[in-house]
Design a protein around this motif. Sequence first.
Motif, short mmCIF file in Angstrom:
data_model
loop_
_atom_site.label_atom_id
_atom_site.label_comp_id
_atom_site.label_asym_id
_atom_site.label_seq_id
_atom_site.Cartn_x
_atom_site.Cartn_y
_atom_site.Cartn_z
N VAL A 1 0.84 -1.20 0.00
CA VAL A 1 0.00 0.00 0.00
C VAL A 1 0.87 1.25 0.00
CG1 VAL A 1 -1.96 -1.09 1.18
CG2 VAL A 1 -0.16 0.00 2.54
N LYS A 2 0.30 2.36 -0.44
CA LYS A 2 0.96 3.66 -0.40
C LYS A 2 0.24 4.53 0.63
CE LYS A 2 2.20 7.66 -3.18
NZ LYS A 2 2.05 8.32 -4.49
N VAL A 3 1.01 5.19 1.48
CA VAL A 3 0.43 6.05 2.51
C VAL A 3 -0.03 7.35 1.85
CG1 VAL A 3 0.83 7.27 4.68
CG2 VAL A 3 2.03 5.10 4.24
N GLU A 4 -1.34 7.63 1.97
CA GLU A 4 -1.92 8.84 1.38
C GLU A 4 -2.11 9.94 2.41
OE1 GLU A 4 -2.33 9.41 -1.76
OE2 GLU A 4 -1.93 7.38 -2.48
N GLU A 5 -2.55 9.57 3.62
CA GLU A 5 -2.82 10.57 4.66
C GLU A 5 -2.70 9.91 6.04
OE1 GLU A 5 -6.50 13.44 6.14
OE2 GLU A 5 -6.65 12.39 4.22
N LEU B 1 -5.13 11.69 13.12
CA LEU B 1 -5.03 11.31 14.52
C LEU B 1 -5.53 9.89 14.79
CD1 LEU B 1 -4.30 12.21 17.37
CD2 LEU B 1 -6.61 13.12 17.59
N MET B 2 -6.64 9.51 14.17
CA MET B 2 -7.25 8.21 14.45
C MET B 2 -7.14 7.21 13.30
SD MET B 2 -8.44 8.61 17.51
CE MET B 2 -9.71 7.44 17.81
N ILE B 3 -6.97 7.71 12.07
CA ILE B 3 -7.01 6.84 10.88
C ILE B 3 -5.89 7.21 9.92
CG2 ILE B 3 -8.36 6.31 8.80
CD1 ILE B 3 -10.85 6.48 10.43
N PRO C 1 -7.62 2.03 11.11
CA PRO C 1 -7.46 2.68 12.42
C PRO C 1 -6.00 2.59 12.86
CG PRO C 1 -9.22 1.02 12.46
CD PRO C 1 -8.49 0.88 11.16
N ASN C 2 -5.46 3.69 13.36
CA ASN C 2 -4.07 3.71 13.80
C ASN C 2 -3.81 2.70 14.92
OD1 ASN C 2 -3.45 5.62 11.90
ND2 ASN C 2 -3.70 7.35 13.30
N SER C 3 -4.82 2.46 15.75
CA SER C 3 -4.66 1.49 16.83
C SER C 3 -4.38 0.09 16.27
CB SER C 3 -5.90 1.46 17.72
OG SER C 3 -7.04 1.12 16.96
N ARG C 4 -4.99 -0.24 15.15
CA ARG C 4 -4.76 -1.53 14.50
C ARG C 4 -3.37 -1.59 13.85
NH1 ARG C 4 -8.69 -3.40 9.83
NH2 ARG C 4 -7.07 -4.40 8.62
N LEU C 5 -2.95 -0.47 13.27
CA LEU C 5 -1.64 -0.43 12.62
C LEU C 5 -0.50 -0.56 13.62
CD1 LEU C 5 -2.10 2.37 9.95
CD2 LEU C 5 -1.86 -0.09 9.57
#
Length: 183
Positions: free
Chosen positions: A15-19, A22-24, A38-42
């Motif tokens: 995947v490519k990071v687009e944005e 704070l939460m996603i 969700p950042n918590s999952r990452l």
Amino acid sequence: FDVGDHLLRSNGETVKVEEIALMITTFSRVDGRRVYYPNSRLMQEELVNISRSDRLFDSVVIVLDAATAPPSLLDKIEESLKSFAALHPREFTGAASVNVKGVELGNKLNLSVRWQYTHSGEEVSLTNRWRSRVLMALVSTLEGEGATYSMPAQPQYSATLAARTQHGGGAVGDTAIPAHRDC
């Protein structure tokens, strides 16, 4: 990682990071779809930052019938790879090796053939295109020498990039390669 980086997720997806919010975090997949995680999952997932990785080593496994292989075949395969790389210096460093990984019953040699790109493999389609050309050069060398061989199904490109973090250089692969000759 930062916006614009290419990541390999633990499930093998690139995947490519687009944005990054704070939460996603928003990613775009190879097929162009935007995905929100969700950042918590990452935080709990192992990620490989392809964009910040070194030059990519690639490899293929070849099963060679030792009875049909001249003693000089390993050297000829390596010379062929290095010659191919020299013709395309923008894509390859020239580093290449051919090693016997093991011997199977029936006098079959498992060869590991490795080469190095000048890039990290971030552009998947470019890497796969050049990988295909390397494989065709290998097939030409093997058939030119009259060797009986097969190429077992190779791992998917993105799924094996994770090996880079574990094995210092990581082998990658394209899709399954059908046998050109049976061993």
